[in-house]
Each structure stands twice: as C-alpha cells, then as structure tokens.
Scaffold this active site. Structure first.
Site, PDB file in Angstrom:
ATOM      1  N   LYS A  83       0.858  -1.182   0.000  1.00 37.17           N
ATOM      2  CA  LYS A  83       0.000   0.000   0.000  1.00 37.17           C
ATOM      3  C   LYS A  83       0.898   1.238   0.000  1.00 37.17           C
ATOM      4  O   LYS A  83       1.812   1.358   0.822  1.00 37.17           O
ATOM      5  CB  LYS A  83      -0.872  -0.035   1.261  1.00 37.17           C
ATOM      6  CG  LYS A  83      -2.176   0.690   1.129  1.00 37.17           C
ATOM      7  CD  LYS A  83      -3.060   0.318   2.323  1.00 37.17           C
ATOM      8  CE  LYS A  83      -4.339   1.091   2.329  1.00 37.17           C
ATOM      9  NZ  LYS A  83      -5.103   0.848   3.565  1.00 37.17           N
TER      10      LYS A  83
HETATM   11  O1  G3P Z   1      -9.464   1.859   4.337  1.00 37.22           O
HETATM   12  C1  G3P Z   1      -9.210   3.141   4.806  1.00 37.22           C
HETATM   13  C2  G3P Z   1      -9.918   3.317   6.089  1.00 37.22           C
HETATM   14  O2  G3P Z   1      -9.296   2.570   7.095  1.00 37.22           O
HETATM   15  C3  G3P Z   1     -10.073   4.711   6.510  1.00 37.22           C
HETATM   16  O3  G3P Z   1     -11.282   4.745   7.148  1.00 37.22           O
HETATM   17  O4  G3P Z   1     -12.948   5.567   8.698  1.00 37.22           O
HETATM   18  O5  G3P Z   1     -10.521   6.172   9.004  1.00 37.22           O
HETATM   19  O6  G3P Z   1     -11.841   7.172   7.163  1.00 37.22           O
HETATM   20  P1  G3P Z   1     -11.666   5.975   8.045  1.00 37.22           P
END
Ligand code: G3P
Length: 213
Positions: A83
């Site tokens: 990633k």
């Molecule tokens: O896959 C990316 C994710 O982990 C981010 O999610 O909820 O932190 O915006 P969030």
C-alpha cells in the site's frame, strides 16, 4: 463485489472469515496502532488465516524507502499487497513494483484524476476514501462513480477498492456503482446480516415449531 475487511484485529478477521466475508484484508498505520501489536507479527498472522490479498502500508516518503519496505513486507506472506500513498514518490514506487509483478494499492485517493494517475502507473487497486469525503460535505460516492466511468472508458484493469466505508449504505452504493471491492470495518460487515423482518421471521418459525417439534 469482493468484501475486504478493514482491520488488524485478528479475532474479528477469524470471525468474519468463518462467515465467508473475507476476500481480503486492508490495514493501515492507524489500524495497526489500534490492534496494539507488533506490525510484522500481526501481518504474518493475518496471512496465515486469509488466503486473499492483504494490504500493508509503507511509511517512507521517498520511492527508495517505499521499495525497501516493500522488499521486507513481501517476505511476511505470499499474498502481500504493497500500500502506497498518492504522491509523486508513491507513483515512482508503484511503477517499479508493478514492473516486478508486485501488487500495489494506492491509498488516500480523493479525486478521479489521482485514480487515473495511479492506474496509469500500474496500480493493482486504487482506494478512494468515501467516508472522509462525506465528512467534509463532498459526496464520496460520486468519486466512485467517476472513477468507474474513467476506468471503463479506457478498459483500465486497476480495481476500484472503496475505502473509508462507514455504514451498510456505503456498501450498497459501492456495489450499485460497480466498485470491484469494498473494504469494510468488522462492525459494519456484521451489520449487513441484520433485518428486522429476518429477526421476527426467525422468532415466529421457532414459536410455531414448538407446536410440533
Ligand atoms: O481503508 C481506509 C480506512 O481505514 C479509513 O477509514 O474511517 O478512518 O476514514 P476511516
């Protein structure tokens, strides 16, 4: 649409995997911090449980540093995806990794042109962050729709991995829009089983069965 689980929590991965909900796993530095365990040990353990792709995020700001990290990460399992953040250095790293046949996931995608750059660099996946766009009052799902259209216009093989998914509506809209994958936190993944009519239907069947069972 493939379901990836967006967590480094081993017990949640095992539970979801037993239900057939884990086509792959995505992790990031925040999720590793939340899991509270050693990075390498955690990824090795996930890799021993899940046969699908497991995204592991690089931390370096230079392509050279990202490539060194990638060389280490690919020894942690046979299904590791590197990633990389959406930066010019990140795209240099994706080009190099892709030419070596190493799978990549370009993260922190917030515009369709960023997705196009990543696809042209040879990324295996692009990760548009739906929830974080919604958070700043920009409709996240429109981004998925636009990326789908661009990738279809040019037959680009890069897969759209809907990320920052926060609720079942995001999952449904991702599937309707044609995202290839949605990566979903465990609590949201388990929510999709639930429907009040399913629950009341089960209760009714169990009560009626008492009459004859
Ligand atoms: O896959 C990316 C994710 O982990 C981010 O999610 O909820 O932190 O915006 P969030």
């Amino acid at each position: 649409m493939k379901f990836f689980i967006d967590t480094a929590d081993i017990s949640a991965i095992i539970k979801a995997n037993e239900m057939g909900l884990v086509d792959g796993v995505t992790t990031n530095p925040s999720l590793i911090k939340k899991a509270g365990r050693d990075h390498e040990q955690t990824i090795r353990e996930i890799s021993s449980i899940v046969s699908g792709p497991i995204s592991v995020e690089t931390l370096s700001e230079t392509a050279e540093g990202m490539l060194k990290e990638a060389d280490q990460y690919i020894t942690w399992g046979s299904n590791i995806v590197i990633k990389v953040v959406m930066t010019p250095e990140g795209m240099k790293a994706v080009r190099a990794l892709s030419s070596r046949g190493i799978k990549t996931n370009v993260t922190l995608i917030f515009s369709p042109l960023q997705a196009l750059i990543a696809a042209k660099s040879g990324a295996t996946y692009v990760s548009p962050f739906i929830g974080r766009l919604d958070d700043i009052s920009q409709p996240g799902m429109e981004l998925i729709t636009q990326i789908r259209q661009i990738f279809d216009n040019y037959d680009l093989p890069t897969e759209i991995l809907a990320a920052s998914v926060r609720n079942p509506v995001h999952m449904l809209d991702s599937a309707l829009t044609g995202a290839d994958v949605a990566t979903v936190p465990p609590e949201t993944l388990f929510q999709i089983f639930k429907h009040p009519l399913t629950e009341s239907g089960i209760q009714k069947f169990l009560e009626d069965a008492k009459a004859w069972a």
